[in-house]
Motif scaffolding. Structure first.
Motif, PDB file in Angstrom:
ATOM      1  N   LEU A  32       0.025   6.078 -12.131  1.00  0.00           N
ATOM      2  CA  LEU A  32      -1.258   5.805 -12.765  1.00  0.00           C
ATOM      3  C   LEU A  32      -2.429   5.977 -11.806  1.00  0.00           C
ATOM      4  CD1 LEU A  32      -0.283   2.635 -14.836  1.00  0.00           C
ATOM      5  CD2 LEU A  32      -0.287   5.028 -15.566  1.00  0.00           C
ATOM      6  N   LEU A  33      -2.152   6.071 -10.530  1.00  0.00           N
ATOM      7  CA  LEU A  33      -3.184   6.250  -9.517  1.00  0.00           C
ATOM      8  C   LEU A  33      -3.127   7.673  -8.986  1.00  0.00           C
ATOM      9  CD1 LEU A  33      -2.743   2.889  -7.558  1.00  0.00           C
ATOM     10  CD2 LEU A  33      -4.339   3.384  -9.418  1.00  0.00           C
ATOM     11  N   SER A  34      -4.283   8.266  -8.781  1.00  0.00           N
ATOM     12  CA  SER A  34      -4.353   9.672  -8.372  1.00  0.00           C
ATOM     13  C   SER A  34      -4.352   9.783  -6.843  1.00  0.00           C
ATOM     14  CB  SER A  34      -5.605  10.331  -8.965  1.00  0.00           C
ATOM     15  OG  SER A  34      -5.589  10.278 -10.363  1.00  0.00           O
ATOM     16  N   TYR A  35      -3.196   9.569  -6.263  1.00  0.00           N
ATOM     17  CA  TYR A  35      -3.059   9.751  -4.825  1.00  0.00           C
ATOM     18  C   TYR A  35      -2.631  11.189  -4.531  1.00  0.00           C
ATOM     19  CZ  TYR A  35      -3.574   4.856  -3.467  1.00  0.00           C
ATOM     20  OH  TYR A  35      -4.081   3.608  -3.222  1.00  0.00           O
ATOM     21  N   ARG A  68       0.820  -1.209   0.000  1.00  0.00           N
ATOM     22  CA  ARG A  68       0.000   0.000   0.000  1.00  0.00           C
ATOM     23  C   ARG A  68       0.856   1.261   0.000  1.00  0.00           C
ATOM     24  NH1 ARG A  68      -0.722  -2.324   5.096  1.00  0.00           N
ATOM     25  NH2 ARG A  68       0.211  -1.163   6.828  1.00  0.00           N
ATOM     26  N   ARG A  72       2.047   1.619  -3.527  1.00  0.00           N
ATOM     27  CA  ARG A  72       0.938   2.013  -4.391  1.00  0.00           C
ATOM     28  C   ARG A  72       0.765   3.528  -4.423  1.00  0.00           C
ATOM     29  NH1 ARG A  72      -3.020  -0.285  -1.747  1.00  0.00           N
ATOM     30  NH2 ARG A  72      -2.347  -2.366  -2.396  1.00  0.00           N
ATOM     31  N   ASP A 126       2.547   5.130  -7.339  1.00  0.00           N
ATOM     32  CA  ASP A 126       2.172   4.749  -8.700  1.00  0.00           C
ATOM     33  C   ASP A 126       1.624   5.960  -9.440  1.00  0.00           C
ATOM     34  OD1 ASP A 126       1.305   3.581 -11.035  1.00  0.00           O
ATOM     35  OD2 ASP A 126       0.446   1.825 -10.046  1.00  0.00           O
TER      36      ASP A 126
END
Length: 371
Positions: free
Chosen positions: A55-58, A47, A50, A53
């Protein structure tokens, strides 16, 4: 490195990511590994990885873990340990300057050519490795966002002034695009500011970022499970335990060094946010001015419509009289009274003009039209 290479071959089903590892001597190693290799190497959870990443909108995040700091600041996605920095996508145009800055600032300052007093001063002021790396990342992201803000100001103020002087579809579309860019940039700056503010408000979170201190505490004899047992009848047992626990608690609660570092960049990012707030206020003022101008033009059109309607009503009376006299009906009084025609025309025109002036004067008296 052989272990990393073998692991990356064994996990062909996993996507390989490019990382650069820089240690405290500024030695660099390019790693093309999958996420499982990074997880085993740095002992972090999936996590946490992640969060990095792209590609992920964190949102922007600074997390302290047992042996690492997870850093997600816009394009800066890094994992900082007590002795190494792992930076993702080192060949990215925005990341290359950060790599160069890490090369320059991560090695400790050489104090061999200085006096004892200056040497002790620099050693006292020298940040731990993880803080030097964190400072490089914070300085880079603050400078990056401030540069984007200055570019936006350079483009926005002339566009707003041009729109004020001339309202056109081209100028309106240009300002619309700039306002959208300003909103997106404001949200990005706000997220980083909120993260720094939340970090400054919690001493426990800041204490989690002291990786070097954790190594010292974990390697101390008091925290080692293999350390010799104290004799309970020793007269110095209580004083030793009290001194050790007091020192440990003091070290864990002393976050002033990191707080000063974070506060400096918090003030910088807050200044960038204030610039954007000023630009937004200027944009809102320009919009209000444009709306006032459009309302004024709209009122002028309404006044013009009122004049045209009044003239139409007045002329309709004149047309009514002309229609009555234009009927093809034989009247006995027509004979011998041809001179009445001009008086009818004159009187009808005077009545119509009087009606028009009466309507206009009534509208002005009631404030419907301007003077």
């Amino acid at each position: 490195m052989e272990e990393l290479h073998a692991s990356s071959i064994n996990n062909k089903t996993c996507a390989l990511r490019s990382w650069i590892m820089i240690d405290h001597h500024a030695n660099e190693t390019i790693l093309d590994v999958d996420k499982y290799t990074i997880m085993r190497l740095l002992q972090i959870h999936a996590r946490d990885l992640r969060i990095l990443d792209p590609l992920l909108s964190y949102p922007s995040t600074i997390l302290g873990r047992d042996k690492a700091i997870i850093l997600n600041l816009e394009h800066i996605k890094a994992i900082i340990t007590a002795k190494e920095v792992f930076l993702r996508d080192p060949k990215d145009d925005d990341v290359v300057p950060i790599v160069e800055e890490l090369r320059r600032r991560l090695p400790k300052v050489n104090c061999s050519g200085q006096g004892e007093e200056d040497k002790s001063t620099q050693e006292g002021e020298e940040f731990p490795f993880e803080f030097r790396a964190l400072e490089v990342a914070l300085e880079a992201i603050c400078s990056f966002l401030d540069a984007r803000t200055r570019e936006l100001e350079t483009a926005s103020y002339p566009a707003l002034d041009e729109l004020t002087s001339k309202i056109s579809s081209r100028n309106l579309d240009r300002v619309r695009k700039l306002k959208s860019a300003m909103t997106r940039l404001t949200n990005r700056v706000q997220k980083i500011r909120d993260e720094l503010e939340n970090l400054l408000d919690d001493d426990d979170d800041m204490a989690e970022l002291y990786l070097s201190r954790k190594l010292v505490v974990s390697s101390s004899p008091t925290s080692n499970s293999d350390s010799p047992n104290w004799q309970f009848n020793s007269p110095n047992l209580a004083s030793k335990i009290h001194t050790s626990s007091t020192t440990t608690v003091h070290m864990e609660n002393d976050v002033e060094e990191l707080e000063m570092l974070l506060e400096a960049y918090f003030m910088q990012i807050d200044g960038t946010l204030n610039k954007l707030a000023t630009l937004r206020e200027y944009t809102d003022d320009t919009e209000d001015y444009i709306n006032i101008q459009l309302d004024n033009h709209r009122n002028q059109l309404i006044q013009l419509e009122l004049f045209l309607c009044s003239g139409t009503v007045s002329l309709s009376i004149y047309s009514l009289v002309a229609a009555i006299f234009g009927m093809n009906i034989p009247y006995t009084w027509k004979q011998g009274h041809e001179y009445v025609f001009k008086w009818v025309v004159i009187l009808t025109g005077m009545v119509c003009a009087s009606l028009f002036l009466s309507i206009v004067s009534y509208a002005r008296r009631k404030g419907i039209v301007g003077s």
